[in-house]
Design a protein around this motif. Sequence first.
Motif, PDB file in Angstrom:
ATOM      1  N   LEU A 166      89.889  33.077  31.089  1.00  0.00           N
ATOM      2  CA  LEU A 166      88.983  32.111  31.712  1.00  0.00           C
ATOM      3  C   LEU A 166      87.635  32.704  32.103  1.00  0.00           C
ATOM      4  O   LEU A 166      86.700  31.980  32.399  1.00  0.00           O
ATOM      5  CB  LEU A 166      89.647  31.496  32.952  1.00  0.00           C
ATOM      6  CG  LEU A 166      90.927  30.710  32.694  1.00  0.00           C
ATOM      7  CD1 LEU A 166      91.587  30.330  34.018  1.00  0.00           C
ATOM      8  CD2 LEU A 166      90.634  29.475  31.863  1.00  0.00           C
ATOM      9  N   VAL A 167      87.550  34.046  32.132  1.00  0.00           N
ATOM     10  CA  VAL A 167      86.296  34.697  32.504  1.00  0.00           C
ATOM     11  C   VAL A 167      85.298  34.497  31.366  1.00  0.00           C
ATOM     12  O   VAL A 167      85.512  34.950  30.254  1.00  0.00           O
ATOM     13  CB  VAL A 167      86.508  36.199  32.773  1.00  0.00           C
ATOM     14  CG1 VAL A 167      85.180  36.874  33.096  1.00  0.00           C
ATOM     15  CG2 VAL A 167      87.504  36.406  33.893  1.00  0.00           C
ATOM     16  N   GLY A 195      81.372  34.540  31.765  1.00  0.00           N
ATOM     17  CA  GLY A 195      80.076  34.563  32.423  1.00  0.00           C
ATOM     18  C   GLY A 195      80.153  34.264  33.911  1.00  0.00           C
ATOM     19  O   GLY A 195      79.149  34.316  34.606  1.00  0.00           O
ATOM     20  N   HIS A 196      81.349  33.935  34.418  1.00  0.00           N
ATOM     21  CA  HIS A 196      81.551  33.656  35.834  1.00  0.00           C
ATOM     22  C   HIS A 196      82.757  34.451  36.318  1.00  0.00           C
ATOM     23  O   HIS A 196      83.742  34.570  35.600  1.00  0.00           O
ATOM     24  CB  HIS A 196      81.853  32.168  36.063  1.00  0.00           C
ATOM     25  CG  HIS A 196      80.754  31.260  35.650  1.00  0.00           C
ATOM     26  ND1 HIS A 196      79.699  30.945  36.469  1.00  0.00           N
ATOM     27  CD2 HIS A 196      80.538  30.589  34.497  1.00  0.00           C
ATOM     28  CE1 HIS A 196      78.893  30.120  35.839  1.00  0.00           C
ATOM     29  NE2 HIS A 196      79.371  29.888  34.639  1.00  0.00           N
ATOM     30  N   PRO A 197      82.699  34.962  37.560  1.00  0.00           N
ATOM     31  CA  PRO A 197      83.888  35.602  38.116  1.00  0.00           C
ATOM     32  C   PRO A 197      85.032  34.593  38.251  1.00  0.00           C
ATOM     33  O   PRO A 197      84.799  33.396  38.437  1.00  0.00           O
ATOM     34  CB  PRO A 197      83.437  36.081  39.497  1.00  0.00           C
ATOM     35  CG  PRO A 197      81.947  36.058  39.468  1.00  0.00           C
ATOM     36  CD  PRO A 197      81.567  35.019  38.475  1.00  0.00           C
ATOM     37  N   VAL A 198      86.258  35.085  38.164  1.00  0.00           N
ATOM     38  CA  VAL A 198      87.444  34.259  38.334  1.00  0.00           C
ATOM     39  C   VAL A 198      88.332  34.936  39.374  1.00  0.00           C
ATOM     40  O   VAL A 198      88.655  36.121  39.238  1.00  0.00           O
ATOM     41  CB  VAL A 198      88.224  34.100  37.012  1.00  0.00           C
ATOM     42  CG1 VAL A 198      89.537  33.363  37.235  1.00  0.00           C
ATOM     43  CG2 VAL A 198      87.380  33.382  35.976  1.00  0.00           C
ATOM     44  N   PRO A 226      82.981  39.066  35.014  1.00  0.00           N
ATOM     45  CA  PRO A 226      82.579  38.970  33.606  1.00  0.00           C
ATOM     46  C   PRO A 226      81.914  40.266  33.145  1.00  0.00           C
ATOM     47  O   PRO A 226      81.365  41.015  33.955  1.00  0.00           O
ATOM     48  CB  PRO A 226      81.579  37.819  33.605  1.00  0.00           C
ATOM     49  CG  PRO A 226      81.046  37.777  34.990  1.00  0.00           C
ATOM     50  CD  PRO A 226      82.167  38.251  35.887  1.00  0.00           C
ATOM     51  N   GLU A 227      82.000  40.496  31.860  1.00  0.00           N
ATOM     52  CA  GLU A 227      81.281  41.632  31.285  1.00  0.00           C
ATOM     53  C   GLU A 227      79.803  41.267  31.262  1.00  0.00           C
ATOM     54  O   GLU A 227      79.441  40.103  31.337  1.00  0.00           O
ATOM     55  CB  GLU A 227      81.781  41.917  29.873  1.00  0.00           C
ATOM     56  CG  GLU A 227      83.227  42.375  29.850  1.00  0.00           C
ATOM     57  CD  GLU A 227      83.709  42.662  28.438  1.00  0.00           C
ATOM     58  OE1 GLU A 227      82.877  42.741  27.515  1.00  0.00           O
ATOM     59  OE2 GLU A 227      84.922  42.796  28.273  1.00  0.00           O
ATOM     60  N   GLU A 228      78.954  42.276  31.118  1.00  0.00           N
ATOM     61  CA  GLU A 228      77.513  42.033  31.050  1.00  0.00           C
ATOM     62  C   GLU A 228      77.181  41.154  29.847  1.00  0.00           C
ATOM     63  O   GLU A 228      77.819  41.242  28.803  1.00  0.00           O
ATOM     64  CB  GLU A 228      76.752  43.346  30.950  1.00  0.00           C
ATOM     65  CG  GLU A 228      76.894  44.209  32.188  1.00  0.00           C
ATOM     66  CD  GLU A 228      76.339  43.542  33.440  1.00  0.00           C
ATOM     67  OE1 GLU A 228      75.254  42.935  33.380  1.00  0.00           O
ATOM     68  OE2 GLU A 228      76.999  43.634  34.487  1.00  0.00           O
ATOM     69  N   GLY A 229      76.192  40.308  29.993  1.00  0.00           N
ATOM     70  CA  GLY A 229      75.779  39.449  28.902  1.00  0.00           C
ATOM     71  C   GLY A 229      75.953  37.988  29.254  1.00  0.00           C
ATOM     72  O   GLY A 229      76.594  37.646  30.239  1.00  0.00           O
ATOM     73  N   PRO A 230      75.365  37.116  28.457  1.00  0.00           N
ATOM     74  CA  PRO A 230      75.422  35.676  28.734  1.00  0.00           C
ATOM     75  C   PRO A 230      76.809  35.101  28.464  1.00  0.00           C
ATOM     76  O   PRO A 230      77.566  35.652  27.667  1.00  0.00           O
ATOM     77  CB  PRO A 230      74.392  35.086  27.781  1.00  0.00           C
ATOM     78  CG  PRO A 230      74.354  36.034  26.649  1.00  0.00           C
ATOM     79  CD  PRO A 230      74.610  37.388  27.248  1.00  0.00           C
ATOM     80  N   PRO A 231      77.152  33.993  29.130  1.00  0.00           N
ATOM     81  CA  PRO A 231      78.423  33.328  28.846  1.00  0.00           C
ATOM     82  C   PRO A 231      78.472  32.851  27.397  1.00  0.00           C
ATOM     83  O   PRO A 231      77.454  32.506  26.825  1.00  0.00           O
ATOM     84  CB  PRO A 231      78.454  32.139  29.799  1.00  0.00           C
ATOM     85  CG  PRO A 231      77.241  32.224  30.652  1.00  0.00           C
ATOM     86  CD  PRO A 231      76.366  33.315  30.125  1.00  0.00           C
TER      87      PRO A 231
END
Length: 89
Positions: A59-60, A62-65, A79-84
């Motif tokens: 579910l991650v 671009g946003h923390p879960v 989330p890892e670096e970078g855009p969703p």
Amino acid sequence: MVTRIWIGSKMVPASERLFWSKIMGVYRAYIIGADGHIELRIDLDMRDEAAARERAKQLVDGHPVELWEGATKIETLEPEEGPPSGGLP
């Protein structure tokens, strides 16, 4: 806030949740927005904590879960670096 109910890897009607919750653990994944507030809650009815962690990782995007079991916070997945890649589920 929107609620979605997952049983294992499938989405099911809310009316089936009571039946499955007696068999499987009930976990919640909270999608956290840029402002630090909850944007979405997703109920995860999974067989165990390991399965809930795996589903939460998916579910991650671009946003923390945050993954919770009842009133117990299990972990926050960042989330890892970078855009969703595609937005919220």
